[in-house]
Design a protein around this motif. Structure first.
Motif, PDB file in Angstrom:
ATOM      1  N   GLY A  43       0.819  -1.053  -0.132  1.00  0.00           N
ATOM      2  CA  GLY A  43      -0.183  -0.096   0.047  1.00  0.00           C
ATOM      3  C   GLY A  43       0.743   1.184   0.076  1.00  0.00           C
ATOM      4  O   GLY A  43       0.411   2.397   0.017  1.00  0.00           O
ATOM      5  N   LYS A 179       4.397   7.991  -1.294  1.00  0.00           N
ATOM      6  CA  LYS A 179       3.048   8.729  -1.042  1.00  0.00           C
ATOM      7  C   LYS A 179       3.263  10.002  -0.498  1.00  0.00           C
ATOM      8  O   LYS A 179       2.555  10.646   0.213  1.00  0.00           O
ATOM      9  N   TYR A 254      -7.705  15.092  -7.051  1.00  0.00           N
ATOM     10  CA  TYR A 254      -8.427  15.205  -5.576  1.00  0.00           C
ATOM     11  C   TYR A 254      -9.411  16.247  -5.524  1.00  0.00           C
ATOM     12  O   TYR A 254      -9.505  17.248  -6.647  1.00  0.00           O
ATOM     13  N   TRP A 256      -9.324  18.699  -3.744  1.00  0.00           N
ATOM     14  CA  TRP A 256      -8.685  20.213  -3.660  1.00  0.00           C
ATOM     15  C   TRP A 256      -7.600  20.444  -4.604  1.00  0.00           C
ATOM     16  O   TRP A 256      -7.348  21.438  -4.507  1.00  0.00           O
TER      17      TRP A 256
ATOM     18  N   ALA B 232      -3.759   4.814   5.506  1.00  0.00           N
ATOM     19  CA  ALA B 232      -4.469   4.909   4.166  1.00  0.00           C
ATOM     20  C   ALA B 232      -3.334   4.237   3.103  1.00  0.00           C
ATOM     21  O   ALA B 232      -3.046   4.923   2.187  1.00  0.00           O
ATOM     22  N   THR B 233      -3.756   2.985   3.414  1.00  0.00           N
ATOM     23  CA  THR B 233      -2.735   2.266   2.331  1.00  0.00           C
ATOM     24  C   THR B 233      -3.587   2.155   1.108  1.00  0.00           C
ATOM     25  O   THR B 233      -3.183   1.887  -0.181  1.00  0.00           O
ATOM     26  N   GLY B 234      -4.917   2.052   1.052  1.00  0.00           N
ATOM     27  CA  GLY B 234      -5.742   1.831   0.057  1.00  0.00           C
ATOM     28  C   GLY B 234      -5.913   0.551  -0.670  1.00  0.00           C
ATOM     29  O   GLY B 234      -6.753   0.060  -1.468  1.00  0.00           O
ATOM     30  N   ALA B 261      -5.807  10.744   5.153  1.00  0.00           N
ATOM     31  CA  ALA B 261      -6.633  10.094   4.113  1.00  0.00           C
ATOM     32  C   ALA B 261      -6.408  11.237   2.944  1.00  0.00           C
ATOM     33  O   ALA B 261      -6.973  10.963   1.976  1.00  0.00           O
ATOM     34  N   ASP B 262      -5.461  12.441   3.108  1.00  0.00           N
ATOM     35  CA  ASP B 262      -5.345  13.180   1.912  1.00  0.00           C
ATOM     36  C   ASP B 262      -4.492  12.309   0.764  1.00  0.00           C
ATOM     37  O   ASP B 262      -3.874  13.175  -0.140  1.00  0.00           O
ATOM     38  N   THR B 263      -4.175  11.440   0.909  1.00  0.00           N
ATOM     39  CA  THR B 263      -3.397  10.672   0.028  1.00  0.00           C
ATOM     40  C   THR B 263      -4.055   9.606  -0.863  1.00  0.00           C
ATOM     41  O   THR B 263      -3.642   8.975  -1.931  1.00  0.00           O
ATOM     42  N   LEU B 264      -5.576   9.684  -0.704  1.00  0.00           N
ATOM     43  CA  LEU B 264      -6.415   8.725  -1.460  1.00  0.00           C
ATOM     44  C   LEU B 264      -7.449   9.685  -2.236  1.00  0.00           C
ATOM     45  O   LEU B 264      -7.945  10.672  -1.879  1.00  0.00           O
ATOM     46  N   THR B 265      -7.366   9.522  -3.538  1.00  0.00           N
ATOM     47  CA  THR B 265      -8.632  10.061  -4.148  1.00  0.00           C
ATOM     48  C   THR B 265     -10.075   9.544  -4.003  1.00  0.00           C
ATOM     49  O   THR B 265     -10.205   8.446  -3.317  1.00  0.00           O
ATOM     50  N   ILE B 266     -11.029  10.225  -4.296  1.00  0.00           N
ATOM     51  CA  ILE B 266     -12.306   9.803  -3.911  1.00  0.00           C
ATOM     52  C   ILE B 266     -12.782   8.466  -4.364  1.00  0.00           C
ATOM     53  O   ILE B 266     -13.113   7.406  -3.296  1.00  0.00           O
ATOM     54  N   GLU B 268     -10.547   5.894  -4.903  1.00  0.00           N
ATOM     55  CA  GLU B 268      -9.763   4.962  -3.938  1.00  0.00           C
ATOM     56  C   GLU B 268     -10.256   4.818  -2.836  1.00  0.00           C
ATOM     57  O   GLU B 268     -10.336   3.833  -2.122  1.00  0.00           O
ATOM     58  N   ARG B 269     -10.803   6.146  -2.119  1.00  0.00           N
ATOM     59  CA  ARG B 269     -11.433   6.029  -0.580  1.00  0.00           C
ATOM     60  C   ARG B 269     -12.429   5.077  -0.562  1.00  0.00           C
ATOM     61  O   ARG B 269     -12.496   4.069   0.330  1.00  0.00           O
TER      62      ARG B 269
END
Lengths: 360, 405
Positions: A43, A179, A254, A256, B232-234, B261-266, B268-269
């Motif tokens: 991950g 990441k 994203y 944002w 947040a590995t996804g 969680a700001d490393t996941l797109t919607i 992916e989330r």
């Protein structure tokens, strides 16, 4: 006149300055190979980064295991080979993946399968090199290992330190902050400083960029300096293409904003790619051959010889055969002959002297 | 069981009052901390309206439940006639509803207690999130003078308490931190100190409850909520996540969140959340709000909606930035500002509403009525067995004596 000067120049010109071109032509024909290993917990974006680096899609049909399968998972080694060609130059790229690393509850010695794999490749090369037919040796040695450090921590974790120390003498270790899009610029800076400090503190030998020659131009030197100061690289990878600023780029969308993988102000992906492929690929291979492999080979030979010595000590020592002593008769004859030789030498000397005096 | 159920479904207001009394305490050493006044006015208005609406709902519910209870009672006990007089039938204003006011005043004076535990690997933003949730520096990181961001070799639980006040309502908030969890190479049994701590708090409460002279308000140090931080590995839940939540889901209410969680797109989330929910179901792990404890259809609807969106993907920060002329809590990156309280960006607001604005009391109720009672029954059964063994041995010796005499 021009004809004569040209002739003159041609006479002085030997022509070996074309060697680099010849090497180049031969290499292009032969093609290059490069083995890259990626290691780190699940991950962290390893597969995505590899796809972004080489613009490939190596993991299309990846199946995700369910919960039960995952609990008993051990560290595996998987290999994907892909042939890439660009402007007539062929690259046979092998990616060695290490799924399962660091994922279990108890990760003691989870790097063992990885170090074993690297040693196996060295051993195979060693055997091939010492063999009779060395025409088509396949070089499967691992030239570089990208180690993914999670961005969530505050520095190196115990598993990071142990892993890098176990691999530092076997392969070129390049640590990366993975990441990196979950870190703000100030956090990235702090984390990089912290990591550099800790790598020093624990004496971890990661891959060092060679210093550029003193006769390089200032721009190149500046680039080199920037490269060195921004290690470990903070990278972001992406499998998707998004629209940003009117262009289609590899990135992540994203709510944002849009992260562009190849935007240098967003992450160090470009620096990593430049270093890995465009400038230092050959150096990585050289160090693997000249340093890591040679260490392995020397160690291997030492262990073999010490084994042999140890074996020798166990058995009875090899008996020293006595030289046959000549019998008395022959000894007399030898003595007589020796004396005759000496007498004749003396006579010769006298004759030479007489002739010398006569000349004078 | 039936009695308990009736009690719960009975006049809710009354019960709430009792709860408030038993849980609030007056501690000697409380650090009074004022709330940060960040955008208080807007929130005040909202909360006022919410409270009013809640009160009205409660009243109605209270009334209708009253009817049910009396009917049941009259059915079961022959000879007891119970009638129901609805408010509309009263000749004048009696003032029953004033009990709600009285209750509110009492609880405001007494204050609330809330104990929250945060569990997760180092660096997942636990301290920052707790600070952001309660809009004050309540985490161990902000309060310990010698706080170091080093990885500790063993899991040692540390708790920090603060009294926060908002509009006259005081809350004693205790944050229990678990540094060292999951940070080592070998993390086997790293959850044991945590299980031990939770059970110890139940034991303390039980002992106090069994006392002959027990305190009016038993100090409540039981863990009301455990926020478990998932990286947040996804991909999926890791073995350590499954092991922890399996064990602790039985004794405490777990609220899992996806950290940083700001490393996941919607997309992916959403995928990640779905996989997590599948994993949780496959392993029989029950997280808060547990389906079995839904009291009625209304609760079920609200909780179902929550269950469909857990675990919440959160981002925490204590820094403010200017966005469109407003000051917002956010993280500023080169590609944009991640607004923590913007529902389109992350689910921090959902988590905050769940934990504080809508389900705080419910969390305490579930801890007291279900988790604690389970523990109590188990403990009393254990001691009962010992007692019955003793009884048996006494009886045997009496028999023996009788025979010999």
């Amino acid at each position: 006149n021009t004809a004569t000067t040209k002739e003159h120049r041609e006479k002085e010109y030997v022509g070996f300055a074309t060697l680099p071109n010849q090497v180049h032509r031969k290499s292009v024909k032969k093609g290059f190979d490069f083995t890259l290993m990626v290691a780190g917990e699940s991950g962290l974006g390893k597969s995505t980064l590899v796809n972004s680096l080489f613009l490939t899609d190596l993991h299309k049909d990846r199946k995700l295991l369910n919960a039960e399968e995952r609990i008993s998972q051990t560290v595996e080694i998987t290999k994907h080979t892909v042939d890439i060609e660009e402007k007539g130059v062929k690259l046979k790229l092998t990616i060695v993946d290490t799924p399962g690393f660091g994922d279990a509850v108890n990760n003691t010695e989870c790097w063992r399968p990885i170090t074993d794999y690297i040693d196996q490749q060295f051993e195979q090369y060693f055997r091939d090199e010492s063999g009779l037919n060395r025409k088509n040796i396949q070089d499967n040695r691992v030239h570089c290992c990208l180690y993914f450090i999670p961005p969530f921590g505050h520095g190196l974790r115990p598993v990071d330190i142990e892993f890098m120390k176990a691999l530092q003498d076997k392969v070129n270790v390049v640590p990366l902050i993975s990441k990196a899009d979950c870190l703000m610029p100030s956090e990235i800076k702090k984390l990089k400083e912290r990591l550099r400090e800790e790598i020093d503190k624990y004496g971890i030998k990661i891959y060092q960029f060679p210093d550029c020659d003193s006769d390089e131009d200032e721009e190149f030197k500046q680039q080199d300096r920037e490269l060195k100061e921004s290690t470990p690289f903070a990278v972001i990878g992406s499998n998707t293409v998004v629209e940003a600023r009117g262009q289609r780029v590899r990135g992540r969308l994203y709510p944002w904003g849009i992260v562009e993988v190849e935007n240098q102000s967003h992450c160090d992906f470009v620096k990593l790619r430049t270093m890995l492929i465009r400038t230092h690929m050959h150096d990585l291979k050289d160090i693997t051959c000249d340093c890591h492999y040679e260490n392995y080979r020397a160690q291997c030979i030492q262990t073999m010889t010490s084994k042999m010595n140890a074996d020798k000590r166990v058995e009875s020592p090899i008996p020293i055969l006595p030289l046959s002593t000549p019998d008395v008769e022959t000894e007399k004859l030898i003595k007589m002959k020796d004396e005759e030789l000496r007498r004749m030498q003396q006579m010769l000397q006298k004759m030479q002297q007489q002739m010398h005096e006569q000349d004078l | 069981m039936e009695d308990r159920e009736e009690k719960e479904r009975g006049v809710m207001a009354e019960q709430r009052g009792e709860e408030g009394e038993s849980e609030a305490t007056k501690e000697n050493s409380t650090k009074g901390k004022e709330e940060n006044g960040v955008d208080m006015k807007a929130e005040e208005e909202e909360e006022k309206q919410q409270k009013q609406q809640e009160e009205e709902d409660e009243e109605e519910r209270g009334m209708s439940k009253q009817v049910e209870v009396t009917m049941e009672v009259s059915e079961r006990v022959p000879g007891l006639t119970a009638g129901v007089i609805r408010g509309a039938d009263l000749f004048g204003y009696v003032g029953i509803e004033a009990v709600l006011d009285q209750m509110r005043r009492k609880t405001m004076k007494a204050g609330f207690e809330f104990n929250i535990m945060v569990v997760g690997q180092s660096g997942l933003g636990k301290s920052t999130l707790v600070n952001t949730l309660f809009k004050s520096k309540v985490s161990r990181k902000s309060c310990t003078p010698n706080y170091e961001e080093k990885i500790s070799k063993t899991v040692k639980l540390q708790s920090v308490s603060h009294v926060i006040e908002e509009k006259g309502v005081k809350m004693k908030l205790t944050v229990i931190d678990t540094p060292g969890f999951g940070d080592q190479i070998n993390n086997e049994n790293c959850w044991e100190p945590i299980v031990k701590y939770v059970n110890e708090q139940y034991e303390k409460y039980l002992k106090e409850e069994l006392h002959v002279n027990r305190k009016r308000r038993i100090p409540d140090t039981r863990v009301h909520c455990c926020i478990y931080f998932l990286p947040a590995t996804g991909h999926w839940l890791r073995p350590i996540d499954i092991e922890f939540m399996k064990r602790l889901g039985k004794i405490v209410s777990i609220v899992p969140v996806i950290a940083k969680a700001d490393t996941l797109t919607i997309e992916e989330r959403l995928e990640f959340k779905q996989r997590i929910r599948q994993d949780l179901a496959a392993n029989g792990i029950r997280v808060y709000p547990q389906k079995e404890y839904d009291e009625d259809a209304e609760d079920r609807i609200v909780n179902d909606r929550i269950r469909e969106s857990i675990p919440f993907a959160v981002v925490g920060t204590d820094k403010e930035h200017q966005v469109n002329g407003n000051k917002v809590l956010g993280r500023k990156t080169k590609w944009g500002i991640i607004e923590v309280e913007n529902a389109a960006h992350c689910e921090f607001a959902n988590l905050r509403d769940l934990l504080i604005r809508s389900h705080l009391q419910d969390l305490k109720d579930v801890t007291h009525n279900i988790h604690y009672e389970t523990y109590r029954v188990r403990r009393l059964n254990e001691s009962n067995m010992n007692f019955s063994e003793l009884e048996l041995s006494i009886r045997n010796s009496i028999e023996f004596l009788r025979k010999t005499l």
